[in-house]
Motif scaffolding. Structure first.
Motif, PDB file in Angstrom:
ATOM      1  N   ILE A   1       2.182  -3.446  -2.756  1.00 61.14           N
ATOM      2  CA  ILE A   1       0.727  -3.339  -2.851  1.00 61.14           C
ATOM      3  C   ILE A   1       0.124  -4.065  -1.653  1.00 61.14           C
ATOM      4  O   ILE A   1       0.447  -5.230  -1.388  1.00 61.14           O
ATOM      5  N   ILE A   2      -0.719  -3.349  -0.899  1.00 62.41           N
ATOM      6  CA  ILE A   2      -1.411  -3.968   0.231  1.00 62.41           C
ATOM      7  C   ILE A   2      -2.860  -4.181  -0.195  1.00 62.41           C
ATOM      8  O   ILE A   2      -3.631  -3.227  -0.301  1.00 62.41           O
TER       9      ILE A   2
ATOM     10  N   ASN B   1      10.882   1.388   7.210  1.00 60.18           N
ATOM     11  CA  ASN B   1      11.898   1.214   6.168  1.00 60.18           C
ATOM     12  C   ASN B   1      11.685   2.127   4.963  1.00 60.18           C
ATOM     13  O   ASN B   1      12.250   1.888   3.891  1.00 60.18           O
ATOM     14  N   ASP B   2      10.864   3.141   5.144  1.00 60.35           N
ATOM     15  CA  ASP B   2      10.613   4.132   4.077  1.00 60.35           C
ATOM     16  C   ASP B   2      10.154   3.496   2.772  1.00 60.35           C
ATOM     17  O   ASP B   2      10.546   3.956   1.681  1.00 60.35           O
ATOM     18  N   ILE B   3       9.333   2.466   2.878  1.00 58.82           N
ATOM     19  CA  ILE B   3       8.889   1.778   1.664  1.00 58.82           C
ATOM     20  C   ILE B   3       7.508   2.281   1.246  1.00 58.82           C
ATOM     21  O   ILE B   3       6.590   2.383   2.068  1.00 58.82           O
ATOM     22  N   VAL B   4       7.391   2.569  -0.036  1.00 59.82           N
ATOM     23  CA  VAL B   4       6.128   3.040  -0.599  1.00 59.82           C
ATOM     24  C   VAL B   4       5.062   1.942  -0.488  1.00 59.82           C
ATOM     25  O   VAL B   4       5.335   0.770  -0.740  1.00 59.82           O
ATOM     26  N   MET B   5       3.836   2.351  -0.085  1.00 59.70           N
ATOM     27  CA  MET B   5       2.713   1.420   0.003  1.00 59.70           C
ATOM     28  C   MET B   5       1.603   1.849  -0.950  1.00 59.70           C
ATOM     29  O   MET B   5       1.341   3.036  -1.093  1.00 59.70           O
ATOM     30  N   VAL B   6       0.955   0.877  -1.565  1.00 58.75           N
ATOM     31  CA  VAL B   6      -0.189   1.162  -2.439  1.00 58.75           C
ATOM     32  C   VAL B   6      -1.373   0.324  -1.957  1.00 58.75           C
ATOM     33  O   VAL B   6      -1.419  -0.877  -2.187  1.00 58.75           O
TER      34      VAL B   6
ATOM     35  N   TYR C   1      -0.706   3.347 -18.024  1.00 61.71           N
ATOM     36  CA  TYR C   1      -1.111   3.371 -16.614  1.00 61.71           C
ATOM     37  C   TYR C   1      -0.997   1.999 -15.958  1.00 61.71           C
ATOM     38  O   TYR C   1      -1.717   1.683 -15.025  1.00 61.71           O
ATOM     39  N   MET C   2      -0.106   1.172 -16.495  1.00 64.79           N
ATOM     40  CA  MET C   2       0.095  -0.163 -15.930  1.00 64.79           C
ATOM     41  C   MET C   2       1.524  -0.265 -15.418  1.00 64.79           C
ATOM     42  O   MET C   2       2.428   0.367 -15.947  1.00 64.79           O
ATOM     43  N   LYS C   3       1.707  -1.093 -14.377  1.00 62.24           N
ATOM     44  CA  LYS C   3       3.064  -1.314 -13.868  1.00 62.24           C
ATOM     45  C   LYS C   3       3.046  -2.582 -13.024  1.00 62.24           C
ATOM     46  O   LYS C   3       2.198  -2.738 -12.146  1.00 62.24           O
ATOM     47  N   GLU C   4       3.962  -3.452 -13.321  1.00 63.53           N
ATOM     48  CA  GLU C   4       4.101  -4.681 -12.534  1.00 63.53           C
ATOM     49  C   GLU C   4       4.527  -4.308 -11.108  1.00 63.53           C
ATOM     50  O   GLU C   4       5.491  -3.558 -10.926  1.00 63.53           O
ATOM     51  N   ALA C   5       3.817  -4.835 -10.131  1.00 59.90           N
ATOM     52  CA  ALA C   5       4.218  -4.585  -8.742  1.00 59.90           C
ATOM     53  C   ALA C   5       5.409  -5.464  -8.381  1.00 59.90           C
ATOM     54  O   ALA C   5       5.626  -6.503  -9.000  1.00 59.90           O
ATOM     55  N   GLN C   6       6.186  -5.043  -7.387  1.00 64.92           N
ATOM     56  CA  GLN C   6       7.302  -5.880  -6.931  1.00 64.92           C
ATOM     57  C   GLN C   6       6.795  -6.975  -6.005  1.00 64.92           C
ATOM     58  O   GLN C   6       7.272  -8.098  -6.025  1.00 64.92           O
ATOM     59  N   VAL C   7       5.836  -6.587  -5.167  1.00 69.00           N
ATOM     60  CA  VAL C   7       5.305  -7.549  -4.201  1.00 69.00           C
ATOM     61  C   VAL C   7       3.883  -7.127  -3.827  1.00 69.00           C
ATOM     62  O   VAL C   7       3.583  -5.942  -3.770  1.00 69.00           O
TER      63      VAL C   7
END
Lengths: 472, 472
Positions: free
Chosen positions: B94-95, B69-74, B43-49
């Motif tokens: 990630i916000i 820009n159809d970008i996924v937000m967390v 359940y871990m994942k490095e975020a891109q930004v």
């Protein structure tokens, strides 16, 4: 969107589902369903057919039939609403849940009552009281309103300061969706973090998203002691300003109610009995409850002191029956004087009530109209009865929107909202469009479209998805 | 659905909005955002930004950029979740709202605190306590979790029996929608019947419908007296069965917590100190509070009597700090023993807990695995730590789903649900599909599609709208 018609074939199908005697089409039988407690003829409409299912399964079958034939449905409980939400303004089939009126189970160990939606709130309260438990929901119309209607409208009432509104009592509901599917949301458990809380979306959606066919309600221990205090003020602002002072003193009353002097005078006429200090008085009614008489006595002394500091003419332990009879007669008293009247139901932050009520008396002077204020000052919810009196219907319909416009501009400028507890229904659907933040309005429309894509479940109420409302 | 990529241009745009130093792209800075409190690497994942806006306006601009820009937000608060809800499992931005950490206003008269979402729950509690008021929400992670995360996940915690969960404290929220629009739902008023209660839909939606940028929370009077009791039982069933008896005796405790013997023994190791009756004891911790010492004394005597009737080995007034330190160490103690473990979070009707816990010990035997139970028996919410111990990751991943399957089949057969307070996130999204009523699941999907039509706001969490989850 063109809707299907209630044809003779549809009526035959309905009779097959619920039995012939439970499908009403005769004028005398339809008449009681043509209105709720709103007395303005503008909000009345004869239904084409009323159907009375006895079980969830029958509700589901009726709904499926309507869904398959694009027929508008109007769910209806006791018809005690004040927003024309359960009136078939746009035609279609009224689905009344009045025959589904049984308590399914009083689960003492889990402190839950499970009930069908058509039982009156008072009957449910009595039944659980007999088991030594307490259902805290308490709309003023408790003797006649149904618990399913309470949940569908998120009824407020008198005990909200301590116990919250109907929403806060609900642990679960069974719902029939607009396509006739049955789903149970929530249940006999007190915490839930399993996905979106759709239950809370249906609570207060006024029958526009589905029909509630069963409720699971939280019970609490019966409070051992209860006391009602009446504080009388000649200055209404000072009266209302008592509320935050009491709450800041560490006291959480069951309720804090107020009645302005005009309301008291009207109730006096209606009940034909002398009320205390009715010459100049404004009432604040405070109910406190708890498990210790000593604590109540202490709270009573603190409230007495705070009220007198705030200029009260008198503070007394009230005769419970008498004081609540007066408070609850507010609506009937105004109705007796002027059959047609508009009852506004604003909610503002508690501290903004005095300012709001001041402005309202200025409006009453400006328009030379009787406007009586009473309500729940412990939760910011103020009822304003605007009386038609002997104006013509034409004059009334010209004046009322002007007054409402001024009231709601004021309410929103104070950070308040259109309705604290009576809901939107048909009566306030247009006002919603005018005053609600358009982003919020659009979100509501999206939800309505998602959960009732055919727009056949009580359309035109609460949230219009079309600018043009379909009329049959 | 193919999603947009976080390109160098997008990162430049983000920097323009929030400032260069608040856009993280370096590995060492990204690392803390790659997980929440779930320790399973699955359940871990490095975020891109990771982007850290400081105001609602900045959040709105960031969201609009992603939307266009159809970008996924967390959306992410403190990252103390237990469901991998705030981890960028499917990539994107990630916000984090950690910089929005101020109290906007403590409105004593209206008994409301207005706060930005990034303040810790404990800091908010302290701030209002200083004003003589009380915020009742109380998740175990209060020292580190953020209030915005509490609201987004409808955090539960210890005081739910008396005060309810986070949802019950919320009067209003400000939300940024997936398209970047800002809307305030609710506010400083205590009743609201103005359309659908979207606020309640956002509460607990785990950042899948929008980002909460401000909260309005209800405050109550600080209770004058408080007492913590510890009842010790050698029989766990008898221990847990005490809860309904206490509540039926007319007592509404602040909380009723339990720890089974295995949990106590583990905590003893972790804290390296002797706990009372740790040889055979199961703990029931009851906190009572109120405005009268006499009432508390009476309640204390009643609880003592009921506990002894139920076979308690010992009933004592507990050392508050010590007993809560033990209770709150439950999670850390298990983590210390086995870094990888699964914490289940079932909720069942209160009276079904003993049956559920019995079955769980049978499962522990069957699979020869350590399963420690503790939780909130006053509201039916039981945590079950299933410990990996020295199994290989492969053995663990083979065994765990089998145990979960048995647990959840049991929970649903008892009328319970997947999660009482930890939520669904990514960790339980698959389980939701397996165990939730398909009608309810489809309604949730409809709502998600309606409010996040591009499926870019924390997709793949809580409710999958596609069977295939888009992976970047």
């Amino acid at each position: 969107m063109s809707k299907g018609l209630v044809t003779a074939e549809i009526i035959e199908e309905l009779k097959k589902i619920v039995g012939e005697k439970y499908v009403y089409t005769d004028k005398d039988k339809l008449d009681p369903y043509s209105h709720d407690e709103v007395t303005d003829p503008h909000y009345m409409k004869e239904a084409q057919v009323v159907v009375l299912p006895a079980t969830t399964e029958e509700v589901s079958k009726v709904v499926k039939l309507c869904y398959d034939n694009d027929i508008v449905m109007v769910p209806r409980a006791a018809g005690t609403g004040l927003a024309a939400g359960a009136v078939a303004i746009f035609g279609g089939v009224i689905i009344s849940i009045e025959r589904m009126n049984k308590i399914v189970e009083i689960d003492k160990a889990n402190m839950v009552v499970v009930a069908e939606p058509g039982i009156t709130t008072a009957a449910l309260q009595d039944a659980v009281n007999k088991e030594g438990l307490f259902y805290a929901g308490d709309p003023c119309s408790g003797d006649s309103c149904f618990i399913g209607g309470n949940v569908a409208t998120n009824a407020g009432g008198n005990r909200a300061v301590k116990y919250g509104v109907t929403r806060d009592q609900v642990m679960g509901i069974e719902v029939v969706t607009p396509s006739g599917e049955v789903v149970q949301l929530g249940g006999k458990f007190r915490k839930n973090a399993t996905g979106y809380m759709l239950m809370h979306l249906y609570i207060g959606s006024e029958g526009t998203l589905g029909i509630i066919t069963k409720v699971y309600l939280k019970l609490v221990a019966l409070p051992k002691y209860e006391m009602d205090l009446l504080a009388v003020f000649d200055n209404l602002d000072a009266a209302i300003a008592l509320t935050p002072k009491v709450m800041n003193a560490g006291i959480t009353p069951v309720c804090v109610e107020f009645m302005d002097n005009a309301s008291i005078k009207q109730v006096e006429v209606f009940l034909n009995e002398k009320l205390q200090h009715s010459d100049v008085g404004n009432y604040i009614i405070i109910q406190i409850a708890g498990d210790s008489e000593d604590v109540l006595d202490d709270q009573c002394m603190i409230i007495d002191e705070l009220a007198r500091e705030n200029g009260a003419l008198d503070v007394l332990v009230a005769d419970k029956d008498k004081i609540w009879k007066s408070r609850k007669a507010y609506l009937e008293a105004d109705r007796q004087r002027s059959l047609v009247f508009s009852m506004e139901d604003i909610v503002v932050p508690m501290t903004e009530i005095p300012g709001a009520v001041q402005q309202i008396s200025r409006l009453a002077e400006k328009y030379d109209v009787a406007m009586h204020c009473a309500g729940h000052c412990g939760d910011g919810n103020v009822h304003i009865d605007i009386l038609k009196d002997d104006r013509t219907q034409e004059e009334w319909e010209e004046m009322l929107p002007k007054i409402q416009k001024e009231i709601y501009a004021l309410v929103y400028s104070l950070g308040g909202r259109l309705s604290g507890e009576h809901g939107i229904g048909f009566k306030r659907a247009q006002l919603m469009k005018e005053y609600m933040d358009p982003v919020e309005m659009e979100l509501m429309r999206s939800v309505k479209k998602a959960l009732d894509p055919k727009n056949i479940m009580n359309p035109g109420k609460v949230v219009d998805v079309n600018d043009e409302i379909p009329v049959q």
